[in-house]
Each structure stands twice: as structure tokens, then as C-alpha cells.
Design an enzyme around this catalytic site. Structure first.
Site, PDB file in Angstrom:
ATOM      1  CG  ASP A  79      41.067  28.289  43.926  1.00  0.00           C
ATOM      2  OD1 ASP A  79      40.113  28.316  44.613  1.00  0.00           O
ATOM      3  OD2 ASP A  79      41.347  29.047  44.185  1.00  0.00           O
ATOM      4  CE  LYS A 117      39.608  31.299  45.262  1.00  0.00           C
ATOM      5  NZ  LYS A 117      39.691  31.348  46.273  1.00  0.00           N
ATOM      6  CG  ASN A 149      40.541  32.614  41.740  1.00  0.00           C
ATOM      7  OD1 ASN A 149      40.943  33.574  41.895  1.00  0.00           O
ATOM      8  ND2 ASN A 149      39.846  30.904  42.298  1.00  0.00           N
TER       9      ASN A 149
HETATM   10  C1  C58 Z   1      40.552  39.588  42.334  1.00  0.00           C
HETATM   11  N1  C58 Z   1      40.071  38.531  42.875  1.00  0.00           N
HETATM   12  S1  C58 Z   1      45.337  35.535  40.488  1.00  0.00           S
HETATM   13  C2  C58 Z   1      42.356  40.258  42.995  1.00  0.00           C
HETATM   14  N2  C58 Z   1      42.886  38.299  42.491  1.00  0.00           N
HETATM   15  C3  C58 Z   1      43.433  38.031  41.962  1.00  0.00           C
HETATM   16  N3  C58 Z   1      43.349  39.169  40.788  1.00  0.00           N
HETATM   17  C4  C58 Z   1      43.632  38.586  38.883  1.00  0.00           C
HETATM   18  N4  C58 Z   1      44.556  37.612  39.032  1.00  0.00           N
HETATM   19  C5  C58 Z   1      44.009  36.802  39.897  1.00  0.00           C
HETATM   20  N5  C58 Z   1      43.108  40.490  35.018  1.00  0.00           N
HETATM   21  C6  C58 Z   1      43.889  37.278  41.711  1.00  0.00           C
HETATM   22  C7  C58 Z   1      45.318  36.592  42.688  1.00  0.00           C
HETATM   23  C8  C58 Z   1      45.056  35.127  42.276  1.00  0.00           C
HETATM   24  C9  C58 Z   1      45.917  34.379  43.099  1.00  0.00           C
HETATM   25  C10 C58 Z   1      46.267  35.085  44.273  1.00  0.00           C
HETATM   26  C11 C58 Z   1      44.665  34.963  44.550  1.00  0.00           C
HETATM   27  C12 C58 Z   1      44.348  36.424  44.178  1.00  0.00           C
HETATM   28  C13 C58 Z   1      43.588  39.314  37.914  1.00  0.00           C
HETATM   29  C14 C58 Z   1      43.465  38.642  36.417  1.00  0.00           C
HETATM   30  C15 C58 Z   1      43.942  39.643  35.635  1.00  0.00           C
HETATM   31  C16 C58 Z   1      42.700  41.291  36.826  1.00  0.00           C
HETATM   32  C17 C58 Z   1      42.746  40.743  37.687  1.00  0.00           C
HETATM   33  C18 C58 Z   1      39.732  41.467  42.310  1.00  0.00           C
HETATM   34  C19 C58 Z   1      40.652  42.204  41.262  1.00  0.00           C
HETATM   35  C20 C58 Z   1      39.663  42.092  40.054  1.00  0.00           C
HETATM   36  C21 C58 Z   1      40.406  42.805  38.668  1.00  0.00           C
HETATM   37  C22 C58 Z   1      40.725  44.199  39.760  1.00  0.00           C
HETATM   38  C23 C58 Z   1      41.315  44.413  41.027  1.00  0.00           C
HETATM   39  C24 C58 Z   1      40.716  43.715  41.679  1.00  0.00           C
END
Ligand code: C58
Length: 538
Positions: free
Chosen positions: A321, A323, A326
């Protein structure tokens, strides 16, 4: 918001299949997205410039960039039945040979329409036609995972009313203890619960999960929390997936470019993964501001991602996955991959798998062709992602097709991935063009990173000539871009899509919980001993 019925499409397609499907034929199709799928089409070329950096362009719909990954599953069509492989841990009898269906793995097949149960080995022999061929499968799809409507099969799972053990059944494997004490350091055998965390806001959402930014009250440290509804994972296949995700987390905690796990816990309705928080947002958000990246920047990200993928591969894990969403950036600008929900583990060099999953724009041709595949699919996705960084658009951009509904479907996108020759913008250097062509080779065997020399071919590719791989792995190379972070909680780098979302979790629903077999989740609790001892230092 779009909810297309892939089930109805498949059934129409299957009905009008030019060759009659014979017993044992495999039909691959989508599983319905569990949450609303965002986005409408893949048009991400905008002719004008935004009013200010970071603002959307005219006609730009930000939601289209973030499309969730999905798992696809195989269906086997025999005599009007549409069978799906299932694992039964309860009394279930084969409608063909009348014997009990029992054993490890997915030993049984269940018709998704009439719920008929048979052994895998008996499914091709079933004479009885499907009794409810015309039932809308969407209606039946979401039912509980009970053992169907056969008179002898019990279908209600309830904790309060456990079934008496069957005298002649082989003993079930011993249940894991609720606390895996071997995973804990002496003195740190403390479990977490939802009460330990303050939920700050929603930061992401996928087909199976919602991701929150949370604070551990005791230490005021911030974490990402991935929340999965158990009701969505009681599908047999998906149980394995939760275990895989946890294993991958445990492996990943040892690598600088992979997010690590803080802890795991559960409530009657949900599973929680508490993840180390990466503060700089994701590459998607970064790209939306930059439009396209200088080669030097793209090289740095592609190289760090290559090391992360190689680490996973060398531990027998296909990531599946990759992209922009991620790929997270830490406060210094180093990358970290998140979301191991699509990973496949236990893959040895040369091994292959065949599950259809991933995010449409990044799915490798061999997956679309229904072939067996291995680590090659991750190098393909890295090619798509590197192309996006360098060109500012997808290699499968179908912008000109946006107005034609026929060319706006996933099927069309898949056709483009399979057949269209990828055009590399002339503005790119010869080395960049060569690395893109290498990764985006439609033949997995000839793809960069997939040949006999495997990873060495990537390390030695001219595009990466200036990279000192050892320094890079030790985070000794200064990142080309440092996310601007005012404070620990700075939300400036976070995607705006979720601002209005309430952070609370809906209260548990007793009827939903009654259908969950809690024994499936025993032993889920986990505390990372390394992170625990760090916390104790604060
Ligand atoms: C970020 N694309 S696991 C938001 N989405 C996610 N962020 C993190 N882990 C995951 N520190 C996601 C998603 C997952 C599975 C379902 C789809 C979304 C994450 C892990 C650790 C931060 C984020 C965008 C983002 C990054 C950082 C802060 C806020 C948003």
C-alpha cells in the site's frame, strides 16, 4: 461521495461473461468499501495556478487524492453459487458430503447468496443449484459471520451463551493469554485503555479504519491512534489481517523509516493501535503545496522509501500500500511509512501470493492480470509515487477523459495501467527517466529491483548515484525539506479534510457487540517495552 456497487457490476458482468463460467472458475472482484470511499475520479491535472500556495486550484477537489486501499477477494462460481473461502471455528457441516467442516485455515466455502456451506474440496462437486441466485448480494454481504441457514449450523455468537464443547472435535489451539507478559519488561506490565488518552482530532480515514491524534494524559505525549471496528473484521480473512498488522508493527519498530507501535488495546467494539506520532504531515499534503519536486528532493524520498521497503521485504513482508498518503515526514524531514493494514507476511524470496488489494492508482499490472505476485508490486508502486513526485501528476492521468463517464471508472484506470505506454515528461533528466522506466516496467520479472540482483540494482542505479546508502539509513543525510512546525501540536501540516469531524467514538451498540466473537481478539493487548521505558524517563 460515491458508493458504487461493485457487487451488482460483477454479477452483471459474470452473467454476461462471453465464456460460460465452469466449476472452479475464479472471479476476482472488489469487496465493498467498508467506509464511504472518498473521491470521484483520478483527474489531478489543473491548468491554472492556485490563488496562494497551498490553496486549491480552480476545480480542484482535494478529496480525489485520498483514495483508500481495498482488499479484493476471490469468488468461485459453481452451479449458480458464488463461493467464498471461509474459516469456521464452530460446528458447520458440508452440504455435499455431510461431514463436519473443521481444520486450520480456510477449509470451508460459503455461498455469499444462499449461505450454503461446503468443504473446499467438495465445492466443485455441488449439484444443488443456488437457491437465491437473484438475491441482491449487498443485502446478504453485511450479515454476521454465522454459519448460515443450514438447520444444523449454529449462527449466533454470544459470549453469555457459550456452546458446549463438542466431544469428538480436535482440541482448539490454546487461547493466547490476555496479556503477553513475554512482551513486557519487568515492572512495566501495565496495560492501556481508552481512558488513558485524550482524543484530540481525526487525522485520517481508510476503508477499514479511522485514525486519531491523541494525547497520553499521564505524559502529555502525542500519538496517532488507529481505530478499527471489530464488527468490520470478524470476516475470517480479516482476522489474519489484524494479526499481521500487529506483527508488522513489532518488526517495524526497529527501523528508522517505519512507524513504530506504542501499544494495543481493545474495547468490546473496537481495536486500538497506538502509533508513534509523526508530525510533519504526509507526502501527499507536501506535494499539493509543491506541485512537483526537484529531482534532488524526489531522489532523497525515493531512496529512504527504498530502504524501508527493502527492510520489510527482507523480513518477508510485502507492504502493498505504498502511496503518497502513507509516506509521513518527521520533524526533520525524514520519511516514515505508516499503515500496515495491507501487508502480507511470511513471504520468502521467490514466493508469491494472489490477493487482489491496494489503492487503484498504485496497483501493479500483475495484480490486475490476476497473476501470482511477490515483492515486485512494491517497486511498481514506488515507480508510480516517484513519477508523481517528479511530474506532479499520476503516470495514469486520465485528465482529458474527465468529462467522459465511460473513461472515468476504475475499470478504465486499470485498462490504462495494463496497456498504456507510460510517457515520461521530457523535462526530466535521463537518469530520472531511466529509474521511472525501470520501476514502471509492466513485466514484473524485468522490473528494477525484481531481477536476479534485486535490491543491488536499485542501489547502483545511476539515478541514486549520489546517495550514500549507509549514511542515509543512519539518518545522517540532511533532508531536503524541513516541515515548518511551530509547536509540538502544530496542525499546519495536516490535511484539512478532517477538520470538521467529531473526534468522539460512537457509543457501543449492544446488538452489534453480541455478534462479535471476542475470543478472536484474545491476546491483542500489547505494550512496547522500549517505548514504555522511554516514557518512564519523562
Ligand atoms: C496521514 N495520511 S494509518 C493521515 N492518515 C494516517 N496517519 C497515520 N497513520 C495512518 N503519525 C493513517 C491512516 C491509516 C490507515 C487508514 C488511512 C489513514 C499516522 C501515523 C503516525 C501520524 C500519522 C496524514 C497525516 C500525517 C500526520 C499528521 C496528520 C495527518
Amino acid at each position: 461521495m460515491r458508493m458504487r456497487s461493485f457487487w451488482s457490476e460483477l454479477l452483471t458482468a459474470a452473467a454476461s461473461h462471453p465464456f460460460p463460467l465452469v466449476p472452479g472458475d475464479v472471479v476476482s472482484l472488489y469487496e465493498l468499501p467498508r467506509y464511504d470511499d472518498v473521491g470521484d475520479d483520478d483527474d489531478d491535472l489543473f491548468p491554472n495556478v492556485p490563488a496562494a500556495p497551498g490553496m486549491p486550484c480552480m476545480g480542484e477537489d482535494r478529496s480525489i487524492y485520498r483514495r483508500g486501499a481495498r482488499r479484493w477477494r476471490k469468488l468461485y462460481r459453481v452451479n449458480g453459487h458464488i463461493f467464498q473461502a471461509k474459516r469456521f471455528n464452530r460446528r458447520a457441516f458440508c452440504a455435499f458430503c455431510q461431514d463436519r467442516i473443521w481444520g486450520l485455515g480456510r477449509q470451508g466455502f460459503k455461498c455469499i447468496q444462499c449461505k450454503l456451506l461446503v468443504h473446499k474440496k467438495c465445492h466443485k462437486l455441488v449439484q444443488k443449484p443456488c437457491s437465491s441466485e437473484h438475491v441482491d448480494p449487498i443485502e446478504v454481504k453485511d450479515e454476521t459471520n454465522g454459519e448460515g441457514t443450514l438447520p444444523r449450523a449454529s449462527s449466533v455468537r454470544s459470549r453469555a451463551d457459550p456452546e458446549p464443547p463438542l466431544p469428538d472435535t480436535p482440541p482448539a489451539p490454546p487461547a493466547a493469554p490476555a496479556v503477553r507478559s513475554e512482551d513486557l519488561e519487568p515492572g512495566s506490565q501495565r496495560q492501556y485503555s481508552l481512558d488513558d488518552f485524550e482524543l484530540i482530532r481525526v487525522i485520517g480515514r481508510g476503508s477499514y479504519a479511522k485514525v486519531l491524534m491523541v494525547e497520553l494524559r499521564r505524559t502529555k505525549r502525542v500519538y496517532a491512534m488507529k481505530v478499527i471496528k471489530k464488527a468490520l473484521v470478524t470476516d475470517d480473512e480479516d482476522i489474519d489481517w489484524v494479526q499481521t498488522e500487529k506483527h508488522v508493527f513489532e518488526t517495524a519498530s526497529n527501523h528508522p523509516f517505519l512507524v513504530g507501535l506504542h501499544s494495543c488495546f481493545q474495547t468490546p467494539s473496537r481495536l486500538f493501535f497506538v502509533i508513534e506520532f509523526v508530525r510533519g504531515g504526509d507526502l501527499m499534503f507536501h506535494m499539493q503545496r509543491q506541485r512537483r519536486l526537484p529531482e534532488e528532493h524526489a531522489r532523497f524520498y525515493a531512496a529512504e522509501i527504498s530502504l524501508a521497503l527493502h527492510f520489510l521485504h527482507s523480513h518477508g513482508i510485502i507492504y502493498r500500500d505504498l502511496k503518497l498518503d502513507n509516506v509521513l515526514l518527521d520533524h526533520e524531514g525524514h520519511i516514515k511509512l505508516t499503515d500496515y493494514g495491507m501487508c502480507k507476511e511470511g513471504v520468502r524470496p521467490g514466493d508469491t501470493t494472489s490477493t487482489f488489494c491496494g489503492t487503484p492508482n498504485y496497483i501493479a499490472p500483475e495484480i490486475l492480470r490476476g497473476e501470482e505476485y511477490g515483492f515486485s508490486v512494491d517497486w511498481w508502486a514506488l515507480g508510480v509515487l516517484t513519477y508523481e513526485m517528479l511530474a506532479g501528476r499520476s503516470p495514469f492521468d486520465i485528465a482529458q477523459a474527465a468529462d467522459n463517464p465511460d473513461q472515468n471508472t476504475e475499470d478504465y484506470l486499470f485498462q490504462v495501467i495494463l496497456e498504456k505506454t507510460i510517457r515520461i515528461p521530457r523535462s526530466l533528466s535521463v537518469k530520472a527517466a531511466s529509474v521511472l522506466k525501470g520501476f514502471l516496467n509492466k513485466s514484473a520479472a524485468e522490473r528494477l529491483g525484481c531481477g536476479e540482483n534485486a535490491f543491488l540494482d536499485i542501489l547502483h542505479h545511476p539515478f541514486f548515484k549520489t546517495i550514500d546508502w549507509e549514511m542515509l539509513e543512519q539518518k545522517q543525510v540532511v533532508p531536503p525539506f524541513k516541515p515548518r512546525l511551530e509547536s509540538e501540536r502544530d496542525l499546519a501540516n495536516f490535511p484539512p479534510e478532517f477538520t470538521d469531524e467529531p473526534v468522539h467514538l460512537t457509543p457501543d451498540n449492544d446488538t452489534v457487540i453480541a455478534d462479535i466473537d471476542q475470543s478472536e481478539f484474545e491476546g491483542f493487548e500489547y505494550v512496547n517495552p522500549l517505548l514504555m521505558s522511554l516514557e518512564d524517563c519523562v
